[in-house]
Every structure is written in structure tokens, then in C-alpha cells.
Write an enzyme that holds these catalytic residues in place. Structure first.
Site, short mmCIF file in Angstrom:
data_model
loop_
_atom_site.label_atom_id
_atom_site.label_comp_id
_atom_site.label_asym_id
_atom_site.label_seq_id
_atom_site.Cartn_x
_atom_site.Cartn_y
_atom_site.Cartn_z
N VAL A 108 0.85 -1.21 0.00
CA VAL A 108 0.00 0.00 0.00
C VAL A 108 0.88 1.26 0.00
O VAL A 108 0.38 2.37 0.18
CB VAL A 108 -0.93 0.00 1.25
CG1 VAL A 108 -1.90 -1.18 1.19
CG2 VAL A 108 -0.13 -0.04 2.54
N ASP A 109 2.20 1.06 -0.25
CA ASP A 109 3.17 2.15 -0.04
C ASP A 109 3.40 3.05 -1.24
O ASP A 109 4.20 3.99 -1.17
CB ASP A 109 4.52 1.55 0.45
CG ASP A 109 5.14 0.59 -0.57
OD1 ASP A 109 5.87 -0.33 -0.14
OD2 ASP A 109 4.90 0.73 -1.79
N HIS A 124 -4.46 -4.36 -2.26
CA HIS A 124 -4.80 -4.11 -0.86
C HIS A 124 -4.96 -2.63 -0.57
O HIS A 124 -4.95 -2.22 0.60
CB HIS A 124 -3.71 -4.70 0.06
CG HIS A 124 -3.72 -6.20 0.06
ND1 HIS A 124 -2.64 -6.96 0.45
CD2 HIS A 124 -4.66 -7.09 -0.33
CE1 HIS A 124 -2.92 -8.25 0.33
NE2 HIS A 124 -4.13 -8.35 -0.15
N SER A 195 5.41 -13.50 1.09
CA SER A 195 5.47 -14.77 1.83
C SER A 195 4.45 -15.75 1.27
O SER A 195 4.43 -16.92 1.64
CB SER A 195 5.22 -14.52 3.32
OG SER A 195 3.95 -13.88 3.48
N1 APR Z 1 13.79 -8.93 -1.31
C1 APR Z 1 12.81 -9.85 -1.59
N2 APR Z 1 12.02 -10.42 -0.64
C2 APR Z 1 12.26 -10.06 0.64
C3 APR Z 1 13.25 -9.11 1.01
C4 APR Z 1 14.03 -8.54 -0.04
N3 APR Z 1 14.99 -7.65 0.23
N4 APR Z 1 13.22 -8.97 2.38
C5 APR Z 1 12.25 -9.80 2.82
N5 APR Z 1 11.67 -10.45 1.79
C6 APR Z 1 10.59 -11.43 1.80
C7 APR Z 1 10.46 -12.21 3.08
O1 APR Z 1 11.30 -13.36 3.03
C8 APR Z 1 8.97 -12.59 3.06
O2 APR Z 1 8.78 -13.81 2.37
O3 APR Z 1 9.38 -10.69 1.68
C9 APR Z 1 8.34 -11.46 2.24
C10 APR Z 1 7.48 -10.54 3.09
O4 APR Z 1 6.37 -11.28 3.53
P1 APR Z 1 5.23 -10.55 4.37
O5 APR Z 1 5.87 -9.68 5.40
O6 APR Z 1 4.25 -11.62 4.78
O7 APR Z 1 4.56 -9.55 3.33
P2 APR Z 1 3.46 -9.89 2.23
O8 APR Z 1 3.69 -11.24 1.62
O9 APR Z 1 3.42 -8.72 1.32
O10 APR Z 1 2.10 -9.92 3.12
C11 APR Z 1 0.88 -10.01 2.41
O11 APR Z 1 -0.30 -9.53 4.47
O12 APR Z 1 -0.33 -8.26 6.38
C12 APR Z 1 -0.92 -8.42 5.14
O13 APR Z 1 -1.95 -6.80 3.81
C13 APR Z 1 -0.70 -7.20 4.31
O14 APR Z 1 -0.16 -7.01 1.96
C14 APR Z 1 0.19 -7.68 3.17
C15 APR Z 1 -0.14 -9.15 3.10
#
Ligand code: APR
Length: 250
Positions: A108-109, A124, A195
Site C-alpha cells: 500500500v506504499d 490491498h 510470503s
Molecule cells: N527482497 C525480496 N524479498 C524479501 C526481502 C528482499 N529484500 N526482504 C524480505 N523479503 C521477503 C520475506 O522473506 C517474506 O517472504 O518478503 C516477504 C514478506 O512477507 P510478508 O511480510 O508476509 O509480506 P506480504 O507477503 O506482502 O504480506 C501479504 O499480508 O499483512 C498483510 O496486507 C498485508 O499485503 C500484506 C499481506
């Protein structure tokens, strides 16, 4: 010279991208991590410090709108001070190489748009857009006022809320349908920095595989997506995406 294990997967990912002119990209919080924006589930993830129930649900907002606005204004402030990183810029360059390109972000950034990506859809929502909690009217504004000024209100009198999709809420169906339609004719799907555990977005990799797309993941950690994609690049997006672009002919 021992080939860096990643170099093989980088080359394969580049081959997939070289051979297509229709690319679908889905990103998550990980692509903004190198811009200094906290992810949700990593080691320093937001959900390790704060409870979703208190901050990212309609019930949380009804119960304590001031706390929710304080948390979103804290995040807005971090994001306003952040800049798109090499991964965002690499995706802008990738878009320019493609006939057809659609970037579905869970973030959302607003950083993909700030980096210059044209075809981005925010599944989202957007942290800088507000929505009336009663009549649904939308307001785009980057005013980051402290919550003590007072809670923002709609002209109808009800409280405005962040225009983001909270847990328990449905995602915008027109964006979802557009993504599914695009996947029917795309050649490659690239999953970066997610993730892969939050539905329905988490279901997209499976759909891409079923549609016969070549699939690539970029993530320093293994995820459920790693199990099913053709190529999983175990690296940070800010490193891997520019590397992949280096292998693409100009
Ligand atoms: N480059 C690539 N991936 C990375 C990096 C990086 N530098 N640093 C971290 N990651 C990976 C992590 O290993 C993890 O798998 O990014 C992923 C982040 O996962 P989440 O924090 O779960 O974020 P996201 O998958 O976007 O979550 C989905 O959950 O909380 C809700 O609405 C929110 O949009 C979000 C949704």
C-alpha cells in the site's frame, strides 16, 4: 570457476523473460524492505510487534479509530521518507521491455508508482488514500497530520479510514478480475517479496502454473511459492532483479 548457484537460476529467469512479451508481476512487502519499510512476517515484521486484531481490522477501527490512525500515520511517515529501491526501478525497466505488463502489488506504499511503473494495481489499497467508513467516498491526500489534530471526517460527518483492505474485508473485484484475465494470455509470472500466505493473492501462483505460464520467484527465504514455481531465486530483490536484467539483451 564454481558457478554461483544463484547464477544458474538468474540465467534461467532471464531466459524466461527474454522469451516473452507479456509479463505478470506480483509483489509483496519484501520488495520495499530495502527501502527501509518493515515487512509483516519477517524477523522484524510488523505482526511480531503489533497485533493485527488491534490495528488492521474493521472491528479495531470501530473500537479505537485514534489508535488505528496513529499506527497508519506512523507507517505513512516511514513511507514518505522512503525511496523506491533498485528492485522497484528494475521492474520499471522490465515493464518498458514488454508489450503487455501488469504489476499486482499487495503493498500500500505507492513506491511502484513513485518509481515510474505505469501498469500497477493495488490489490490491498493505498495507505495515502482515505475512504469514508460510512458512505465509501474516497479522498486522495498525502496530508500526514498527527492524530491529535483530530480524526479526519467525511463531508457526510462519518470518520474517514485508511483506504486499505483489512483482514476480513474483500479485495477490489475489478482488480482481481483484471489480474485473472491478464494471466490467461501472459507468458511469464514473477513473484517477488511475498510470503505467499495471505489469500486470495496467495492463490495466484497456482493459477499461473495452471495457465501454463513460466513462473519465477525472488525471495531470500523459501516460501510456499518456492515449491511450485519453475525458478526460485534465493536472493534479495534489490540484488536479483538488476542481475536478471543484466542477462537480458538490450
Ligand atoms: N527482497 C525480496 N524479498 C524479501 C526481502 C528482499 N529484500 N526482504 C524480505 N523479503 C521477503 C520475506 O522473506 C517474506 O517472504 O518478503 C516477504 C514478506 O512477507 P510478508 O511480510 O508476509 O509480506 P506480504 O507477503 O506482502 O504480506 C501479504 O499480508 O499483512 C498483510 O496486507 C498485508 O499485503 C500484506 C499481506
Amino acid at each position: 570457476m564454481a558457478i554461483d548457484p544463484n547464477e544458474n537460476v538468474i540465467r534461467r529467469a532471464a531466459e524466461f523473460l527474454q522469451d516473452t512479451d507479456s509479463l505478470f508481476v506480483m509483489t509483496g512487502a519484501g520488495i520495499s524492505a530495502e527501502s527501509g519499510i518493515p515487512t509483516f512476517r519477517g524477523a522484524n515484521g510488523l505482526w511480531r510487534k503489533y497485533s493485527v486484531q488491534d490495528l488492521a481490522t474493521p472491528h479495531a477501527f470501530a473500537r479505537n479509530p485514534a489508535l488505528v490512525w496513529e499506527w497508519y500515520r506512523w507507517r505513512q511517515d516511514i513511507i514518505l521518507r522512503a525511496k523506491p529501491n533498485a528492485a522497484h526501478h528494475a521492474l520499471v525497466r522490465l515493464e518498458r521491455r514488454m508489450e503487455n505488463f501488469l504489476l499486482l502489488t499487495q503493498n500500500v506504499d505507492d513506491l511502484h508508482r513513485r518509481a515510474g511503473t505505469r501498469n500497477v494495481r493495488e490489490i490491498h489499497g493505498n495507505i495515502f488514500r482515505k475512504k469514508c467508513s460510512r458512505c465509501g467516498a474516497k479522498r486522495d491526500s498525502k496530508d500526514v497530520r498527527s492524530v491529535k489534530d483530530s480524526l479526519p471526517r467525511c463531508t457526510c460527518g462519518a470518520l474517514l479510514r485508511p483506504d486499505v483492505v483489512w483482514f476480513g474485508e474483500i479485495i477490489p473485484s475489478e482488480i482481481w478480475n483484471e489480474a485473472l484475465t491478464f494471466l490467461r494470455t501472459a507468458g511469464v509470472a514473477l513473484f517477488c517479496g511475498t510470503s505467499g500466505v495471505v489469500w486470495p493473492a496467495a492463490g495466484i501462483p497456482e493459477i499461473a502454473i495452471r495457465q501454463g505460464l513460466k513462473t519465477i520467484e525472488v525471495n531470500p527465504e523459501p516460501t510456499p511459492i518456492s515449491e511450485i514455481v519453475h525458478v526460485s531465486v534465493r536472493a534479495k530483490a534489490g540484488t536479483a532483479l538488476p542481475e536478471i536484467l543484466r542477462f537480458l539483451s538490450h
